[in-house]
Design a protein around this motif. Sequence first.
Motif, short mmCIF file in Angstrom:
data_model
loop_
_atom_site.label_atom_id
_atom_site.label_comp_id
_atom_site.label_asym_id
_atom_site.label_seq_id
_atom_site.Cartn_x
_atom_site.Cartn_y
_atom_site.Cartn_z
N LEU A 122 0.84 -1.20 0.00
CA LEU A 122 0.00 0.00 0.00
C LEU A 122 0.87 1.25 0.00
CD1 LEU A 122 -2.91 -1.03 2.43
CD2 LEU A 122 -2.97 -0.83 -0.06
N TRP A 123 1.94 1.19 0.81
CA TRP A 123 2.91 2.29 0.83
C TRP A 123 3.54 2.45 -0.57
CZ3 TRP A 123 8.10 1.94 -0.37
CH2 TRP A 123 8.87 3.09 -0.15
N ALA A 124 3.87 1.31 -1.19
CA ALA A 124 4.48 1.34 -2.51
C ALA A 124 3.52 1.90 -3.56
CB ALA A 124 4.92 -0.07 -2.91
N LEU A 125 2.23 1.61 -3.36
CA LEU A 125 1.22 2.13 -4.30
C LEU A 125 1.16 3.65 -4.23
CD1 LEU A 125 -1.20 1.40 -6.21
CD2 LEU A 125 -2.65 1.53 -4.18
N ILE A 126 1.17 4.16 -2.99
CA ILE A 126 1.11 5.62 -2.80
C ILE A 126 2.36 6.28 -3.38
CG2 ILE A 126 1.11 7.44 -1.02
CD1 ILE A 126 -0.54 5.35 0.69
N ASN A 127 3.51 5.61 -3.20
CA ASN A 127 4.78 6.20 -3.65
C ASN A 127 5.19 5.73 -5.06
OD1 ASN A 127 5.90 7.76 -1.21
ND2 ASN A 127 5.14 5.83 -0.36
N ASP A 128 4.25 5.12 -5.74
CA ASP A 128 4.48 4.69 -7.12
C ASP A 128 5.73 3.81 -7.27
OD1 ASP A 128 3.81 4.44 -9.75
OD2 ASP A 128 4.91 6.23 -10.39
N GLN A 129 5.73 2.73 -6.50
CA GLN A 129 6.85 1.78 -6.54
C GLN A 129 6.30 0.39 -6.92
OE1 GLN A 129 10.14 2.28 -5.34
NE2 GLN A 129 9.96 4.37 -4.64
N PRO A 130 5.91 0.19 -8.17
CA PRO A 130 5.27 -1.08 -8.54
C PRO A 130 6.14 -2.31 -8.29
CG PRO A 130 5.78 0.23 -10.49
CD PRO A 130 6.03 1.10 -9.32
N PHE A 131 7.47 -2.14 -8.38
CA PHE A 131 8.34 -3.30 -8.17
C PHE A 131 8.23 -3.83 -6.74
CE2 PHE A 131 12.56 -5.19 -7.19
CZ PHE A 131 12.43 -6.30 -8.01
N THR A 132 8.08 -2.90 -5.80
CA THR A 132 7.92 -3.33 -4.40
C THR A 132 6.63 -4.12 -4.22
OG1 THR A 132 9.10 -1.36 -3.72
CG2 THR A 132 7.86 -2.49 -2.00
N ILE A 133 5.60 -3.73 -4.96
CA ILE A 133 4.33 -4.47 -4.88
C ILE A 133 4.56 -5.89 -5.43
CG2 ILE A 133 1.92 -4.57 -5.64
CD1 ILE A 133 2.00 -1.53 -5.94
N THR A 134 5.32 -5.98 -6.51
CA THR A 134 5.62 -7.31 -7.08
C THR A 134 6.40 -8.16 -6.08
OG1 THR A 134 5.62 -6.34 -9.28
CG2 THR A 134 6.67 -8.48 -9.05
N LEU A 135 7.34 -7.51 -5.38
CA LEU A 135 8.12 -8.24 -4.36
C LEU A 135 7.21 -8.77 -3.25
CD1 LEU A 135 11.42 -6.24 -3.68
CD2 LEU A 135 11.16 -8.44 -4.81
N ALA A 136 6.27 -7.91 -2.81
CA ALA A 136 5.34 -8.33 -1.75
C ALA A 136 4.45 -9.47 -2.25
CB ALA A 136 4.49 -7.15 -1.30
N THR A 137 4.06 -9.40 -3.54
CA THR A 137 3.24 -10.47 -4.12
C THR A 137 4.02 -11.78 -4.14
OG1 THR A 137 2.30 -8.77 -5.56
CG2 THR A 137 1.75 -11.06 -6.08
N ARG A 138 5.29 -11.66 -4.54
CA ARG A 138 6.17 -12.84 -4.55
C ARG A 138 6.27 -13.46 -3.15
NH1 ARG A 138 10.47 -14.76 -7.71
NH2 ARG A 138 12.36 -15.30 -6.57
#
Lengths: 249, 327
Positions: free
Chosen positions: B20-36
């Motif tokens: 969610l933090w990554a979404l706000i800060n436009d960090q899609p790669f971090t979202i992918t890492l969390a998904t992984r």
Amino acid sequence: MTDPILATHNLQKSFGALKATDNVSIDLYPGEIHAIIGPNGAGKSTLIAQICGELKPNAGRIELLGQDVTHTNTLTRAKAGIGRTFQISALAMEDTVLQNVLLGAVGAVGSPWRFLFPVLADKLLYSKANDALKRVGLQGDAARRTSDLSHGQRRQLEVAVALTLEPKAFVMDEPMAGLGAEGSKTLTGFLNGLRDEAPILLVEHDMDAVFALADRISVLVYGQIIETGTVDQIRSSKAVREAYLGSDT
Amino acid sequence: MIRERYLNGLVLVLLLAVPLWALINDQPFTITLATRAAIFALAAVGLNIALGLGGLVSLGHAAFFGIGGYAMGILAYHAQTYTPVMELPFVIEGTKSMPIIWLVAMVTSGTAALLIGLLSLRTTGVYFIMITLAFGQMFYFFSISWIAYGGEDGLSIYIRNDFPGLNTLVPINFFAICFTLLCLVLFINGLVARSPFGLALNAARQAPQRVQTVGLDPQRLKLVAFVLSGVITGLAGALFADLNRFVSPTMFSWQTSGEIMIFVILGGTARLCGPVVGAVVFVMLEHALGGLSEYWHIYLGALLLLVVLFARGGLVGLISGRAVAHD
């Protein structure tokens, strides 16, 4: 005369040249405690293992309530009514005392295939487990981890698990093993009251307990029953004295 | 010591907060890492049912992870090429629908777990480890030789599969799907652990002789646990393939089995959120150290060694103490 609850007929078990059970015929009648005594290596544990279905005999027959159970496994015999306790406590040591007794209740009710229902919320299982704990005097220890119990308490817990099964016959392998004088006395009193519920086939080294409890005693030496009789008959038997008890007993 | 249930809540909140933090800060790669991390956690939750509750040290769980992956790959490949999966004796079409793919992945991996379990559970100890490893490697080499689905090169899926009402190509949406499934499976796992089945399985691990003498079959209990475990790891495999839009024999490799086991041991065997903690720590180390050195596994190995030597309950055990039976 009533029929025996449990009986073996000419049971034989060999390991290579060693005859661990040599033509053993014993029986257990309602309301009695039948003790099996004998020196180390006499074949008591092998006999128990065959009666409970852990070992297959080479020859002979085992009957429970008149039914031939010789070729059935441990599970079937447990379901048919043999309540067993072990010489070395076989308990889930990481679990609580209550969980161990609940396991017996789950087995008695035959309901292990429920995946999403909390076992503690099942009133039938809980009351069965709680009753068994009360009867052996462990109700105050229900929440304790089993590994934290004293040796004597573990022996009591073994009996409690067997109680939940409401067995037709108890088969107890040295329940007094490792107990102090006080613990042994307490358990002796308890087992004495248990005979009315189901007869007990008792393998035991503690002679005070055996003489206090047993209605009949069978003496096993080198895989053979050398004598079966009442406490007085066994005490006065010359053959038994020579083979096991010693001449000063 | 923090009570385990609070720690579990904290772990899941953090796993949700980071993307969610990554979404706000436009960090899609971090979202992918969390998904992984969430998918790895799901695979490890599956193994934890067999390993933690049932005491089954399976070094072949990559078989189920890979089967889930290939279930997704094969169905999606046929959907994108408009060819049927099979025509005789009846026609089976490919699909891009995630729920159908998950169902197929779970059924096939569960069936494989049943067959593998029936054979493997005849053995114990090191033989069980070896036989499960052997099954995993059989699937690995079969997939390499399966040219129709890419053989050694694997199979690419161009567009992520569909989920009703969600654009799955948006990273946070796919994370939401994976995270929800993880929470659902953890909830079910928690219920199973407290159920009569969980009680009997736990006892079958510690004292099989006792379980038999109360009239229950420890082997059957372990087999059911193994199948449940395979089903969950298979589901994780399907999600992992969808995350990467790619499946390859690597999913079946023994390294994958080893990594799933590392997640469980690192986080805490038989602890509800142990696999989640293990998977998160693994992905964090992979990301933080992987950039520094190709040999970052050395540090992972050192951490694993410390945990095994000094924290037998894993990181969860280190923080919240020994497991409370009714917690």
